[in-house]
Scaffold this active site. Structure first.
Site, PDB file in Angstrom:
ATOM      1  N   ASN B 135       1.376  -1.326  -0.075  1.00  7.60           N
ATOM      2  CA  ASN B 135      -0.237  -0.070   0.041  1.00  7.60           C
ATOM      3  C   ASN B 135       0.504   1.544   0.440  1.00  7.60           C
ATOM      4  O   ASN B 135       1.225   1.776   0.647  1.00  7.60           O
ATOM      5  CB  ASN B 135      -0.786  -0.168   1.158  1.00  7.60           C
ATOM      6  CG  ASN B 135      -1.656   0.940   1.035  1.00  7.60           C
ATOM      7  OD1 ASN B 135      -1.389   2.490   0.389  1.00  7.60           O
ATOM      8  ND2 ASN B 135      -2.840   1.442   2.019  1.00  7.60           N
ATOM      9  N   PHE B 136       1.357   2.163  -1.190  1.00  8.18           N
ATOM     10  CA  PHE B 136       1.726   3.151  -1.236  1.00  8.18           C
ATOM     11  C   PHE B 136       1.365   3.882  -1.366  1.00  8.18           C
ATOM     12  O   PHE B 136       1.168   5.220  -2.563  1.00  8.18           O
ATOM     13  CB  PHE B 136       2.909   3.030  -2.081  1.00  8.18           C
ATOM     14  CG  PHE B 136       4.595   1.672  -2.348  1.00  8.18           C
ATOM     15  CD1 PHE B 136       4.343   1.770  -1.130  1.00  8.18           C
ATOM     16  CD2 PHE B 136       5.012   1.617  -3.206  1.00  8.18           C
ATOM     17  CE1 PHE B 136       5.465   0.640  -0.585  1.00  8.18           C
ATOM     18  CE2 PHE B 136       5.976   0.336  -2.923  1.00  8.18           C
ATOM     19  CZ  PHE B 136       5.610   0.239  -1.126  1.00  8.18           C
ATOM     20  N   CYS B 138      -2.096   5.491   0.349  1.00 12.62           N
ATOM     21  CA  CYS B 138      -2.971   6.239   1.298  1.00 12.62           C
ATOM     22  C   CYS B 138      -2.456   7.336   1.175  1.00 12.62           C
ATOM     23  O   CYS B 138      -2.249   7.941   1.646  1.00 12.62           O
ATOM     24  CB  CYS B 138      -2.864   5.022   2.651  1.00 12.62           C
ATOM     25  SG  CYS B 138      -4.408   3.679   2.531  1.00 12.62           S
ATOM     26  N   ASN B 203      -5.492   4.083  -6.082  1.00 12.73           N
ATOM     27  CA  ASN B 203      -5.339   3.829  -5.204  1.00 12.73           C
ATOM     28  C   ASN B 203      -6.285   5.447  -4.842  1.00 12.73           C
ATOM     29  O   ASN B 203      -6.779   6.485  -5.605  1.00 12.73           O
ATOM     30  CB  ASN B 203      -4.537   4.191  -3.438  1.00 12.73           C
ATOM     31  CG  ASN B 203      -4.634   4.351  -2.434  1.00 12.73           C
ATOM     32  OD1 ASN B 203      -5.980   4.410  -1.692  1.00 12.73           O
ATOM     33  ND2 ASN B 203      -3.656   2.886  -2.083  1.00 12.73           N
ATOM     34  N   THR B 204      -6.654   6.087  -3.667  1.00 11.39           N
ATOM     35  CA  THR B 204      -7.424   6.805  -3.403  1.00 11.39           C
ATOM     36  C   THR B 204      -6.966   8.156  -3.626  1.00 11.39           C
ATOM     37  O   THR B 204      -5.991   8.347  -3.415  1.00 11.39           O
ATOM     38  CB  THR B 204      -8.523   7.462  -2.327  1.00 11.39           C
ATOM     39  OG1 THR B 204      -7.664   7.043  -1.589  1.00 11.39           O
ATOM     40  CG2 THR B 204      -9.403   6.106  -1.971  1.00 11.39           C
ATOM     41  N   CYS B 378     -20.891  23.602 -37.362  1.00 11.37           N
ATOM     42  CA  CYS B 378     -20.682  22.719 -36.285  1.00 11.37           C
ATOM     43  C   CYS B 378     -19.086  22.511 -36.480  1.00 11.37           C
ATOM     44  O   CYS B 378     -18.710  22.185 -37.137  1.00 11.37           O
ATOM     45  CB  CYS B 378     -21.647  21.827 -36.508  1.00 11.37           C
ATOM     46  SG  CYS B 378     -21.259  20.160 -35.354  1.00 11.37           S
ATOM     47  N   CYS B 381     -17.807  19.046 -31.697  1.00  4.55           N
ATOM     48  CA  CYS B 381     -17.156  19.368 -30.574  1.00  4.55           C
ATOM     49  C   CYS B 381     -18.119  17.667 -29.529  1.00  4.55           C
ATOM     50  O   CYS B 381     -17.481  17.738 -29.017  1.00  4.55           O
ATOM     51  CB  CYS B 381     -17.493  20.155 -29.880  1.00  4.55           C
ATOM     52  SG  CYS B 381     -19.246  20.705 -29.614  1.00  4.55           S
ATOM     53  N   CYS B 384     -22.919  18.894 -27.641  1.00  2.00           N
ATOM     54  CA  CYS B 384     -24.297  18.707 -27.725  1.00  2.00           C
ATOM     55  C   CYS B 384     -24.935  17.252 -27.474  1.00  2.00           C
ATOM     56  O   CYS B 384     -26.119  16.962 -26.818  1.00  2.00           O
ATOM     57  CB  CYS B 384     -25.560  18.861 -28.813  1.00  2.00           C
ATOM     58  SG  CYS B 384     -24.231  18.370 -30.774  1.00  2.00           S
ATOM     59  N   CYS B 388     -27.672  16.683 -24.481  1.00  3.54           N
ATOM     60  CA  CYS B 388     -29.140  16.234 -24.406  1.00  3.54           C
ATOM     61  C   CYS B 388     -29.464  15.090 -23.680  1.00  3.54           C
ATOM     62  O   CYS B 388     -28.611  13.903 -23.435  1.00  3.54           O
ATOM     63  CB  CYS B 388     -28.905  14.916 -25.949  1.00  3.54           C
ATOM     64  SG  CYS B 388     -30.549  14.977 -26.450  1.00  3.54           S
TER      65      CYS B 388
END
Lengths: 443, 432
Positions: B135-136, B138, B203-204, B378, B381, B384, B388
């Protein structure tokens, strides 16, 4: 013991607690989470169709977004900015033909955003906090008479008072509110809301209310014009159309509006008499309100009869479905030809109608309905309008801003010709007249 | 039913869904419930050396919600397991013995010195666990003590610790990466250089979910104060997908096994991680939101999808990786225009508002609320399409080669043409 099957017009057909249940809120207020869920369905449409559909043009997407954002009070203010009777309109508007009928989700899935209930949530939240979000401007010294303390008169009076004018309201009935107090089904506005709303509106200050003052009886337009800088007429429609049918003066025959008003003013509904067999003639909201409430009072059989087809009824589909759900039978394309009975009404004879060369006419195909009570709900009319006013099809002729043919006299609401006879329309007319009166007075 | 049996670093599990190291895997009771429900494996909540840590005694989680209070993002300030090491080890051993067909991975976080790792690794090995996950990641609490993301943010430390672990255990070593870093490829490369067998991510993410506007404290609030916590749940998935893809397509780490983590909520999310190069996925927030029962939807859904596609699990793994590229290689001759299906349009006008106010004024609105695309404006992109509310009402359709793009007046070309060849690019190579 009195029951639903007891003959005649008698009170107390139901058990005591049935009344409270029957006449309670048709749709209780949203809980906060319900409101959030309902609000989340709004798409915040560009140039939203719901706004266009609202006679008072409330910025509906904005107020719903304010509910989404956790500020129902701000949402309430958005509503009141356009419609000071937004609380009542949330309860009585035929939303399915107005905002909700125009909602794009109605088109998309047959299930519009519940705008009416959201509006009620917002306005009730703000009012419950005792907040009146407007301040009266410095007094202008101008005085305006408002005749009729119904939706049009109240909206006009509030608008004028905000601008600093002094308003005197003349109301013929003992209580203010107009049809909100006397003319709408009790279950749409229970718990004294109509009076609470008037009190809340009057918090703006600068409005004096005088009861028992009817135009033509206690006051004259001429005198008002002399005493005040401007006059707004919003006295509604006092007259009721007659059936013109043989026997229509028999005992037990009555105007629906009078019945509804009596019901609204009755504290203990178990004391209010109603027939076993009730027949209501008409196809509008008044007819529906009389018919449904007769059922709710314990009438065994209630039938609404309308002379044209269902599509011509002015009551909305929603109202008619509600009536049907409450057990009201709806007969269309039939007109009364005689009211039979010996003194009191016993039965009503109808003829089916057809379209003849000169309009609607009865056919020879007739039927009879047993009736110990018959309500007329075939429309109201303007009675006793001041002679000097120009009328148009029986109602006061007005401009877009409510100006009548007389200088410094405005009018709005049901007594005028414009728009549908809805609370929300009356509010828009009263509001717009107030704005015009202000411009004129200060010009 | 497609075969979902999965193998990660030789560790077998009946499906590719593991529960991530987190509260749901903190003790035997929860893990047994998960296995009964059908989860393929667990990464046991991070163990540390005794004396065990303590947690706050007020709220540990903050959240943001969508419509109808649907949980979109969760953050937490919980630390690693707050139970004694021997209790955890005993339970791990028992559960692994009782559930031999499930993957049992043990997450570890001890101080950044070789002795600590050398001490704990044999203890874990003794449980019969299948692998360890370092765990690197948290970002809260433990990082203040020089562990968790404090290690994960320094590639050299990752490499060093991974090397120690490889030296002191025969178990496969997975390095769990923190997303709180500028370029995820560097820690992944470091893990590989240190000999790690795999990486897991993300991780978070460091976060403050909300602020109490009455007490002016971040949430979750502990006695009037708050601290940043680790953000997870559906809201972080796009970040995780990108990081997984970056590692999968990086020539230096290509082929390094990846366990994908970050907001997996439905089978579709899992399939996306797998397509971007993950060999399996780890789930936490969805289980914490809805309970372990979601495994039935995850497995049935992935299986059905594979059947419908006629693919095996391994066919799906990495399938989208070759299509993740750099912007400069995108085909500029791929010209599309928005198309509005008038039968589906409900006339809300959101496309118009979005385009008119914030984009290219390429949608017209008639008085009857008919909305139409102006091809000459137009730029395709996609805004729309995204705003929608009706699915498939607005779509992007490609202009065939040979037609004229009304916006540019140029004929759409058939061949690929990208920025590397574009005349406006000073670095352009000749487009021969």
């Amino acid at each position: 013991m009195t029951s639903m099957t007891t003959p005649g017009i008698v009170p107390g057909r139901l058990q005591a607690d049935d009344y409270a249940r029957n006449f309670d809120d048709l749709y209780p207020d949203f809980e906060p989470h319900e409101a959030m869920v309902a609000a989340d369905r709004c798409y915040f449409c560009h140039d939203a169709p719901c706004i266009t559909a609202c006679p008072t043009e409330i910025d509906i997407p904005l107020f719903i977004r304010q509910i989404q954002a956790g500020q129902p009070e701000a949402a309430g203010k958005t509503i009141f900015d356009q419609n000071i009777l937004g609380g009542m309109c949330a309860r009585v508007c035929p939303t399915e033909t107005l905002c909700e009928g125009a909602c794009v989700r109605e088109m998309a899935e047959g299930q519009p955003v519940e705008i009416g209930r959201l509006q009620r949530y917002a306005t009730d939240t703000l009012m419950a906090k005792g907040i009146h979000p407007y301040e009266r401007a410095a007094p202008t010294g101008r005085r305006v008479a408002v005749v009729g303390a119904g939706p049009a008169g109240l909206a006009c009076a509030h608008g004028l008072a905000r601008h600093g004018h002094d308003v005197v309201m003349f109301e013929a009935r003992p209580r203010p509110g107009g049809l909100n107090e006397y003319g709408i089904a009790a279950y749409k506005t229970p718990h004294g809301f109509a009076q609470d709303e008037v009190e809340w509106i009057l918090q703006i200050g600068g409005i004096t209310l005088r009861h028992g003052m009817a135009l033509g009886r206690d006051i004259t337009l001429e005198a008002l014009r002399e005493e005040f800088d401007a006059v707004f007429l919003g006295m509604g429609l006092a007259g009721v159309n007659a059936l013109g049918t043989e026997g229509d003066d028999r005992e037990g025959v009555r105007d629906a509006v009078e019945f509804i008003a009596e019901l609204r003013q009755t504290q203990d509904l178990s004391t209010l008499p109603v027939g076993r067999h009730v027949v209501v003639i008409g196809g509008g909201m008044t007819a529906v309100d009389a018919a449904v409430q007769s059922r709710l009072l314990g009438a065994e059989h209630v039938t609404m009869v309308y002379r044209r087809g269902r599509e011509s009824m002015s009551a909305s589909d929603y109202e008619l479905n509600h009536a049907a759900t409450e057990g009201v039978r709806i007969i269309t394309d039939a007109m009364p030809v005689a009211v039979h009975g010996n003194g009191a009404v016993r039965e009503v004879e109808f003829a089916y109608t057809r379209q003849g060369p000169n309009g609607l006419e009865p056919t020879d195909d007739t039927f009879r309905l047993p009736a110990d009570q018959l309500f007329r709900a075939i429309g109201q009319r303007l009675d006793g309008a001041p002679e000097e006013l120009e009328l148009e099809r029986g109602k006061i002729a007005v401009s877009d801003t409510g100006r009548t043919s007389l200088r410094r006299v405005w009018a709005g609401g049901d007594c005028t010709g414009g728009g549908e006879d809805l609370t929300v329309t009356a509010v828009a007319q009263g509001r717009d007249a107030a704005a015009d009166i202000h411009t004129q007075l200060m010009g | 039913m497609a075969d979902l049996r999965s193998e990660f670093l030789g560790v077998k599990s009946p499906n590719p869904f593991w529960l991530a190291s987190a509260p749901p895997t903190d003790k035997e009771y929860n893990v047994v419930r998960a296995f009964k429900a059908g989860w393929g494996g667990v990464v046991w909540k991070t163990l540390g050396l005794d004396p065990h840590v303590v947690n706050v005694n007020g709220p540990r989680y903050g959240a943001i919600w969508g419509a109808d209070r649907r949980l979109l993002g969760l953050n937490n300030i919980e630390l690693i397991t707050d139970r004694p090491l021997d209790v955890n080890l005993r339970e791990i051993k028992k559960v692994k013995r009782d559930w031999p067909d499930r993957a049992m991975i043990v997450s570890l976080m001890v101080p950044c010195d070789e002795e600590s790792w050398k001490t704990i690794l044999p203890m874990v090995e003794d449980t019969g666990a299948d692998a360890v996950e370092l765990n690197f990641g948290c970002p809260h609490g433990m990082s203040e003590r020089g562990m968790g993301s404090a290690v994960g943010q320094v590639p050299e430390y990752i490499e060093m610790v991974a090397r120690w672990c490889k030296a002191h255990t025969r178990m496969p070593v997975i390095v769990k990466l923190t997303p709180n870093i500028a370029d995820i490829r560097h820690p992944a490369r470091a893990a590989k250089a240190g000999g790690a067998d795999a990486v897991s991510l993300i991780n978070t993410i460091n976060s403050i979910t909300s602020v109490d506007l009455d007490n002016f404290s971040p949430e979750p609030m502990i006695d009037g104060k708050g601290t940043h916590g680790g953000y997870c749940g559906p809201a972080v998935r796009p970040i995780a997908l990108n990081m997984v893809a970056e590692i999968a397509r990086d020539p230096e780490t290509h082929g390094l096994p990846i366990s994908g983590i970050g907001g997996v909520t439905t089978w579709r999310d899992a399939a996306e991680f797998l397509a971007l190069g993950a060999q399996n996925v780890q789930v936490c927030t969805a289980a914490m939101t809805y309970g372990f029962g979601i495994i039935k939807e995850l497995t049935a859904g992935l299986s059905l999808y594979l059947d419908q596609k006629g693919m095996t699990l391994s066919d799906l793994q990495g399938r989208a990786v070759p299509n993740v590229t750099d912007w400069q290689h995108l085909n500029l001759n791929y010209v599309t225009k928005a198309r509005i299906d008038q039968d589906l349009c409900i006339k809300c006008g959101r496309c118009f508002a979005a385009c008119e106010d914030t984009s290219h004024q390429a949608i017209s609105m008639s008085p009857e609320r008919v909305f139409e695309v102006i091809d000459a404006e137009c730029v395709a992109c996609n805004l729309c399409v995204n705003v929608c509310p009706v699915e498939n009402c607005i779509t992007m359709e490609r202009l065939p080669a040979g037609t004229v793009d009304e916006r540019t007046g140029e004929v759409v070309r058939d061949e690929h043409g990208d920025w590397t060849q574009h005349p406006n690019n000073p670095m352009a190579s000749a487009a021969e």
